[in-house]
Design a protein around this motif. Structure first.
Motif, short mmCIF file in Angstrom:
data_model
loop_
_atom_site.label_atom_id
_atom_site.label_comp_id
_atom_site.label_asym_id
_atom_site.label_seq_id
_atom_site.Cartn_x
_atom_site.Cartn_y
_atom_site.Cartn_z
N VAL A 57 0.86 -1.18 0.00
CA VAL A 57 0.00 0.00 0.00
C VAL A 57 0.90 1.24 0.00
N ALA A 58 0.90 1.96 -1.12
CA ALA A 58 1.80 3.10 -1.25
C ALA A 58 1.49 4.16 -0.20
N GLY A 59 2.53 4.63 0.48
CA GLY A 59 2.39 5.73 1.43
C GLY A 59 2.04 5.30 2.85
N VAL A 60 1.75 4.00 3.06
CA VAL A 60 1.46 3.55 4.43
C VAL A 60 2.69 2.83 4.97
N ASP A 61 3.21 3.35 6.09
CA ASP A 61 4.43 2.81 6.68
C ASP A 61 4.16 2.15 8.02
#
Lengths: 422, 137
Positions: free
Chosen positions: B111-115
């Motif tokens: 999921v792009a942008g979720v760290d």
């Protein structure tokens, strides 16, 4: 400073959890400078250290934080303001000398036994969990049975999984949170069993901790028998009748190696009892005035040692206040004595503080005895408020302004929750 | 012609927990019933279109007072990716000191942008050396 302990302070705070941290900061706000927190664990933060899930701080910080994040905000302030914290230490006693100085006995892992002088004390020892003995579940005594909070400590701080197949008794928030936590870690949670006909936890937790993971919630059902010799092998669960007694003929066995108990919390008042402080039989905590003062002069109480809270935000608010009053006391400021006693009426399990004074604004906390939807909150003839929904698991809080009490000449103010029909 | 179906939800916007019925034809929402306030409709719609969740867990840490470092997701991810995210986090480990908010893993479960971020600081000032920890090691 962390680990430093001098001989003399203005205020000594017993316990470095959310209540103790806020009480220490509150004490500074009153204009004093020398505060000591005595903490049992190796670090401050209390139960928040193991509550790694988010949902804290929505009231106080207007944002959603995890437990460790919430604690860190206060720990950072405590370090910045140069409050002393002595870890791995216990307060074992308290005496008052002829000049009114309080002598606190501290037993410390590194420093041994010592006596600390101070002007006032804040009790912030928190609470502990009810165990199997409190609900007397019949059966054998194998390993694999523990309270939900202990399991939370094992998983989140120590990194141990207590078992592979778990049953959870009690649907309070800790039980629900642990159902999800164990599932995420690969443990199979067979179900959550709740004696009451409704869940004691937040709806959000029922949905996000149980429904999302297809964990069944059995209402009006309890654990009626424990099986297993060395290790837990199974529990018998059974629906309960109106009196809350299990109907054994309708019971069934659930194989499991772990039973988590999430069956309530008790304020930890051994120290208060030893000091002869008057306790309330309903809350299990000290009887307090509107300044959060206990029956022992110069000793204040706040947080879960006073009454079990459901939100840490209210612990913080209450503890800041208790700390301010303890700081004022240390500066020899004496508030006028309370003249009004606040008493629980219809459907009210308890209300706090126990007494009020007409000269200032009060924050009042109360709990309902049962679910009411909707109801009318009545504070004597002074205030009426319609509430859409009240449950025992959610504390009700309200503010009473001095204008309201201006022309109140009685010495007894009753709070009622009157059911309304829709 | 798609048939009408009903999807049930319990609204989590507030403690009342309204039982919601969302009627839909395929991907199209026909109506939402059961809510006592307008937050209910919004909740049901979000749950139907893109249910998202966040969660917290721990990773092993070396050189700290406790064995685990608590971590959380920086934003919610699609609900069905929770277990995949757990699988990735299980492979992580950390070494003290760690700062609050330190990124442990980027773009979790793709999921792009979720760290995955640390949810506490582990500096020396927060921890006293525990003599029991030394005897264990």
């Amino acid at each position: 400073m962390f680990g430093r302990m001098s001989k003399s302070y203005d205020v000594v705070v017993v316990g470095g959890g959310p209540a103790g941290l806020a009480a220490a900061l509150g004490a500074l706000e009153s204009g004093i400078s020398r505060v000591l927190i005595v903490e049992r664990e190796p670090e401050a933060g209390g139960i928040l250290r193991q509550c790694i899930h988010s949902g804290f701080g929505l009231h106080h910080f207007k944002e959603e934080l995890t437990g460790p994040e919430y604690a860190e905000r206060f720990i950072t302030k405590v370090i910045d303001r140069d409050i002393d914290v002595v870890p791995q230490s216990y307060v074992t006693g308290l005496a008052v000398d002829s000049e009114g100085t309080r002598l606190v006995r501290v037993l410390s892992e590194r420093g041994g036994l010592s006596t600390i002088e101070c002007r006032s004390v804040v009790l912030a020892m928190g609470c502990r969990e009810r165990t199997r003995g409190a609900v007397r579940i019949p059966g054998s005594r194998p390993s694999g049975i523990c309270t939900a909070g202990l399991a939370q400590k094992l998983v989140n701080l120590d990194g141990y999984l207590p078992g592979e197949r778990a049953v959870i008794l009690g649907s309070g928030d800790i039980g629900l949170i642990m159902a999800r936590r164990l599932t995420l870690e690969g443990c199979k949670v067979e179900g959550v069993f709740e004696l009451m006909p409704y869940s004691n936890g937040l709806t959000r937790n029922v949905v996000q901790c149980l429904s999302d993971f297809d964990i069944p919630l059995h209402l009006s059902t309890t654990v009626a028998m424990i099986h297993g010799r060395d290790r837990l092998e199974a529990v018998t669960v059974a629906p309960v009748d109106e009196a809350g007694q299990p109907i054994l003929e309708k019971g069934w066995d659930v194989p499991c190696d772990t039973l988590l108990l999430s069956i309530g919390l008790i304020p930890e008042n051994e120290l208060s009892l030893n000091l002869g402080i008057e306790l309330d039989v309903v809350t299990g905590g000290p009887v307090v005035t509107s300044t959060m003062a206990t029956s022992l002069p110069g000793v204040f109480a706040c947080g879960n040692v006073l009454h079990v809270h459901d939100l840490v935000d209210f612990v913080t608010e209450e503890a800041l206040r208790a700390g301010r009053f303890a700081g004022e006391y240390a500066r020899h400021i004496r508030r006028p004595q309370d003249t009004i006693s606040l008493v629980p009426g219809q459907n009210v399990r308890y209300c706090l503080p126990h007494t009020l004074s007409p000269d200032r604004t009060h924050t009042i906390y109360l709990r309902t005895k049962k679910k009411l939807q909707p109801c009318l909150l009545k504070v004597g003839d002074l205030l009426e408020r319609k509430l859409r929904f009240v449950v025992p698991a959610e504390m009700i809080h309200l503010t009473i302004k001095p204008e309201l009490l201006e022309r109140f000449y009685e010495d007894r103010l009753q709070i009622d929750l009157i059911p309304l029909t829709e | 012609m798609t048939t009408r179906r009903v999807q049930n939800y319990v609204c989590t916007s507030c403690p009342i927990g309204c039982p919601l019925q969302l009627v839909h034809e395929g991907d199209e929402i026909v109506e939402i019933e059961g809510q006592e306030c307008n937050r209910g409709a919004k909740y049901a719609k979000q749950e139907f279109v893109d249910p998202r969740r966040t969660f917290a867990t721990t990773v092993p840490i070396e050189g700290a007072l406790y064995a685990r470092l608590p971590v959380k997701l920086s934003a919610p991810i699609p609900k069905h990716l929770m277990m995949a995210a757990m699988g990735e986090i299980r492979k992580l480990s950390a070494r003290a000191p760690v700062a609050l908010g330190q990124v442990m893993l980027r773009d979790v479960a793709g999921v792009a942008g979720v760290d995955v971020v640390a949810s506490r600081t582990i500096p020396r000032t927060l921890c006293a050396p525990d003599p029991r920890a030394e005897s264990r090691a």
